[in-house]
Design an enzyme around this catalytic site. Structure first.
Site, PDB file in Angstrom:
ATOM      1  N   GLY A 294       0.744  -1.173   0.015  1.00 23.77           N
ATOM      2  CA  GLY A 294       0.031   0.067   0.022  1.00 23.77           C
ATOM      3  C   GLY A 294       0.832   1.269  -0.033  1.00 23.77           C
ATOM      4  O   GLY A 294       0.406   2.296   0.704  1.00 23.77           O
TER       5      GLY A 294
ATOM      6  N   ASN B 168       1.667  -2.313   5.336  1.00 20.73           N
ATOM      7  CA  ASN B 168       0.799  -1.374   5.621  1.00 20.73           C
ATOM      8  C   ASN B 168      -0.565  -1.299   4.913  1.00 20.73           C
ATOM      9  O   ASN B 168      -1.177  -0.845   5.543  1.00 20.73           O
ATOM     10  CB  ASN B 168       1.492  -0.134   4.828  1.00 20.73           C
ATOM     11  CG  ASN B 168       0.692   1.210   5.071  1.00 20.73           C
ATOM     12  OD1 ASN B 168       0.320   1.762   5.901  1.00 20.73           O
ATOM     13  ND2 ASN B 168       0.293   1.666   3.675  1.00 20.73           N
TER      14      ASN B 168
ATOM     15  N   TYR C  13     -13.542  -3.476  11.584  1.00 22.65           N
ATOM     16  CA  TYR C  13     -12.167  -3.065  11.043  1.00 22.65           C
ATOM     17  C   TYR C  13     -11.167  -3.242  12.569  1.00 22.65           C
ATOM     18  O   TYR C  13     -10.247  -3.595  12.556  1.00 22.65           O
ATOM     19  CB  TYR C  13     -11.975  -1.835  10.460  1.00 22.65           C
ATOM     20  CG  TYR C  13     -10.999  -1.019  10.650  1.00 22.65           C
ATOM     21  CD1 TYR C  13      -9.771  -1.319   9.705  1.00 22.65           C
ATOM     22  CD2 TYR C  13     -10.546   0.055  11.381  1.00 22.65           C
ATOM     23  CE1 TYR C  13      -8.673  -0.654   9.777  1.00 22.65           C
ATOM     24  CE2 TYR C  13      -9.391   0.864  11.376  1.00 22.65           C
ATOM     25  CZ  TYR C  13      -8.404   0.520  10.672  1.00 22.65           C
ATOM     26  OH  TYR C  13      -7.290   1.187  10.610  1.00 22.65           O
TER      27      TYR C  13
ATOM     28  N   LYS D  91      -7.976  -5.462  13.323  1.00 21.73           N
ATOM     29  CA  LYS D  91      -6.642  -5.089  13.581  1.00 21.73           C
ATOM     30  C   LYS D  91      -6.342  -5.516  14.985  1.00 21.73           C
ATOM     31  O   LYS D  91      -4.841  -5.763  15.357  1.00 21.73           O
ATOM     32  CB  LYS D  91      -6.611  -3.651  13.549  1.00 21.73           C
ATOM     33  CG  LYS D  91      -6.634  -3.045  12.216  1.00 21.73           C
ATOM     34  CD  LYS D  91      -5.575  -3.192  11.465  1.00 21.73           C
ATOM     35  CE  LYS D  91      -5.500  -2.519  10.128  1.00 21.73           C
ATOM     36  NZ  LYS D  91      -4.163  -2.579   9.516  1.00 21.73           N
TER      37      LYS D  91
END
Length: 264
Positions: free
Chosen positions: A20, A88, A156, A160
């Protein structure tokens, strides 16, 4: 004879890969690693519009196992080694609204993008580091993994949080092989994705854009420094952690959030 340790942030002679790496935090990281002397490879699904970039570019979708295998083979054939791997790629791709608003497909999509893509790439490239008995892996996580907002970023945050646990376990596994693994957890960063998120939030809530940041940050107990981070501020931390100056740092998750996380 004792090992001679270097405390320099010089990365000359190092091969670095940033996923990314064509925009936002990833681009800032790639640029700073290059400024420190590293030869930088960036990946993304699509070639960047910036034709003046000095970084090498490889198009890859990290959610596709066959493309990850091809990427690892290309890195090995072209460079023969990898010294710095910055995982990333990731982001918020699912709707808010709480657990009932999320389908199985939403959960699977978020886990693929924010967790499994990183695991897949590590599995493909860490053997190069193991062979050379050195390397640094940095996983870009998020402060939302520690402060999930159920109505904004549930899937999300969960994906993570799993990445954070995986990072610690991987660090413990490969430390004896000369490989360091570190996680970095930014708070709100002024990237195109964050700006789009705030615009969408403002529109959905029917509030002015200037109020959206204050509202979202208020849900996370506020940001004592009173602003979003610039991507370069995240990149400067990553640059240090990737360097020999951080040679005794592994298994740690660094928050860089302007003081937003409410406990020590």
């Amino acid at each position: 004879m004792e090992n001679q340790l270097s405390f320099s942030t010089d990365l000359r002679g190092k091969i670095a890969l940033v996923t990314g790496g064509t925009k936002g935090i990833g681009k800032a990281i790639a640029d700073q690693l290059a400024q420190a002397g590293a030869q930088v490879i960036v990946t993304a699904r699509n070639r960047p519009a910036d034709s003046d970039s000095t970084h090498s570019f490889i198009a890859v979708d990290l959610t596709q196992a066959d493309q990850v295998t091809q990427l690892a083979q290309q890195v090995q054939d072209t460079y023969g080694r990898i010294d710095i791997l910055i995982d990333n790629v990731g982001g918020l791709t699912t709707p808010g609204g709480g657990f009932q608003a999320l389908s199985d497909q939403d959960w699977e999509q978020e886990l693929q993008f924010n967790l499994l893509a990183t695991i897949r790439l590590d599995r493909a490239l860490l053997p190069l580091m193991q062979n050379q008995k050195s390397g640094v892996v940095i996983h870009i996580s998020t402060g939302a993994a520690k402060q999930p907002l159920w109505n904004l970023n549930l899937a999300y945050s969960v994906s993570k949080a799993a990445l954070n646990c995986y990072s610690k376990a991987l660090a413990n596994e490969v430390a004896s092989q000369g490989i360091r693994v570190v996680a970095v957890s930014p708070g709100a960063v002024k990237t195109p994705l964050m700006e789009q998120f705030l615009e969408d939030f403002a529109r959905n809530e029917g509030i002015p854009l200037e109020d959206a940041f204050t509202t979202v940050m208020g849900k996370m107990s506020g940001v004592p420094l009173g602003r979003m981070a610039e991507p370069e501020e995240i990149a400067s931390l990553v640059r240090f952690l990737a360097s020999p100056a951080a040679s005794y740092i592994t298994g740690v998750n660094y928050s860089i959030d302007g003081g937003a996380y409410p406990i020590a």
